[in-house]
Design an enzyme around this catalytic site. Structure first.
Site, PDB file in Angstrom:
ATOM      1  CD  GLU A   1      34.896  39.605  31.240  1.00  0.00           C
ATOM      2  OE1 GLU A   1      35.948  39.901  31.866  1.00  0.00           O
ATOM      3  OE2 GLU A   1      33.843  39.277  31.795  1.00  0.00           O
TER       4      GLU A   1
ATOM      5  CG  HIS B   1      34.684  40.886  35.143  1.00  0.00           C
ATOM      6  ND1 HIS B   1      35.069  39.721  34.527  1.00  0.00           N
ATOM      7  CD2 HIS B   1      34.586  40.577  36.458  1.00  0.00           C
ATOM      8  CE1 HIS B   1      35.213  38.756  35.423  1.00  0.00           C
ATOM      9  NE2 HIS B   1      34.922  39.261  36.608  1.00  0.00           N
TER      10      HIS B   1
ATOM     11  NE  ARG C   1      35.421  33.341  36.899  1.00  0.00           N
ATOM     12  CZ  ARG C   1      35.646  34.320  37.766  1.00  0.00           C
ATOM     13  NH1 ARG C   1      34.810  35.351  37.816  1.00  0.00           N
ATOM     14  NH2 ARG C   1      36.685  34.277  38.575  1.00  0.00           N
TER      15      ARG C   1
END
Length: 316
Positions: free
Chosen positions: A264, A282, A235
């Site tokens: 993000e 990601h 994370r």
């Protein structure tokens, strides 16, 4: 007609999962912007929906309340569900499901890929060659180096197994140590401060909790070797990014491989100018195999709930 909002972007790549929903006659609304949705964007889309299949969108209590009374189920396309207000969903009688165990190997492989790229400066040298510069950057070998794994859940254990195959020494930190696994792979559990001080590579595999948010900060970075490389496929908010940028700029640590970020998509241009950091969007779970498994799992559980049955993978 039952309506399903799908904001998880990779879900659309799986024809089998789409067929599961379409065969029920559901009307599907797809992510209109091609990125995780903010709360305000979800508030505009969720009214009247019976189900939400979400990735890392901001599923707050406001969003859940806006989906009532029709909203029955939120299917998390993934493992971590800290972006969903699960407590609020329970209060409002909305079932939350997720896809545990499905992305373990994919994320572990990306963690090792980032580690290898950072250790051998692969991304930086690729950029140089593309610019017509035949310039080598001296890297470091993995054999006999120490990797510190923070969090030995499913993914952390898979990384440990892969690191052991590279003849690395593995140390670990976890509030709930898995001693049987440690004995099998010769892993030693140590306090976090000791891990940060001894490891040549540090790989993060913990959830985002009040105790772990910001765990990598100026103090912890200064406690690492100046040759250390930090890997994060967990994370983004585990790291205080301002502190990490300064540490990379000043040589406090040697490098980093990052797949997740506090905000993000990543827009902090200071990261882009750093040659000692490898960045990915990601993408830990984004393999053909994992996309297919996750999509089918979440679609099947959404159908189960909407047809009055219990899901196989509820968030409890």
């Amino acid at each position: 007609m039952i309506k399903v909002l799908v904001t998880a972007r990779s879900f659309a790549l799986c024809e089998e999962a789409k067929t599961i929903l379409e065969s029920q006659g559901y009307s599907i609304t797809w992510n209109p912007v091609g990125r995780p949705l903010k709360e305000q964007e979800l508030l505009a889309l969720i009214p009247g929906m019976d189900a939400l299949i979400t990735g890392t969108d901001e599923v707050s209590e406001k969003v859940i309340a806006a989906g009532l009374p029709s909203l029955k189920v939120i299917g998390k396309y993934g493992v971590g569900y800290d972006n969903i207000d699960v407590a609020a969903a329970k209060r409002h009688g909305v079932q939350v499901t997720f896809t545990p165990g499905v992305l373990t190997k994919a994320v572990a492989e990306l963690a090792m890929g980032l580690l290898l790229s950072a250790a051998r400066n692969i991304a930086a040298m690729d950029g140089l060659v593309r610019q017509g510069k035949w310039e080598r950057i001296t890297g470091t070998e993995l054999a006999d180096k120490t990797i510190g794994i923070v969090g030995t859940g499913n993914i952390g254990r898979e990384v440990a197994k892969r690191a052991a195959a590279f003849d690395m020494n593995v140390i670990a930190y976890d509030l709930w140590p898995n001693h049987d696994f440690a004995a099998q792979y010769g892993i030693k559990y140590v306090p976090l401060d000791e891990l940060l001080a001894k490891a040549d590579f540090i790989s993060l595999h913990t959830p985002s909790t009040p105790e772990t948010i910001g765990m990598i900060n100026l103090k912890s970075l200064q406690g690492m070797k100046n040759t250390a490389v930090l890997i994060n496929t967990a994370r983004g908010d585990l790291i205080v990014e301002e502190d990490l940028i300064k540490a990379l700029q000043k040589g406090v640590i040697a490098g980093a491989g990052l797949d997740t970020f506090a905000l993000e998509p990543l827009k902090d241009e200071r990261f882009f100018s750093l040659r000692n950091v490898v960045l990915s969007p990601h993408a830990g779970s984004n393999t053909r195999e994992t996309v297919a498994r996750m999509s089918v799992m979440v679609a099947s559980d959404v159908v189960a709930v909407l047809t009055g049955n219990l899901p196989h993978y509820p968030v409890k």
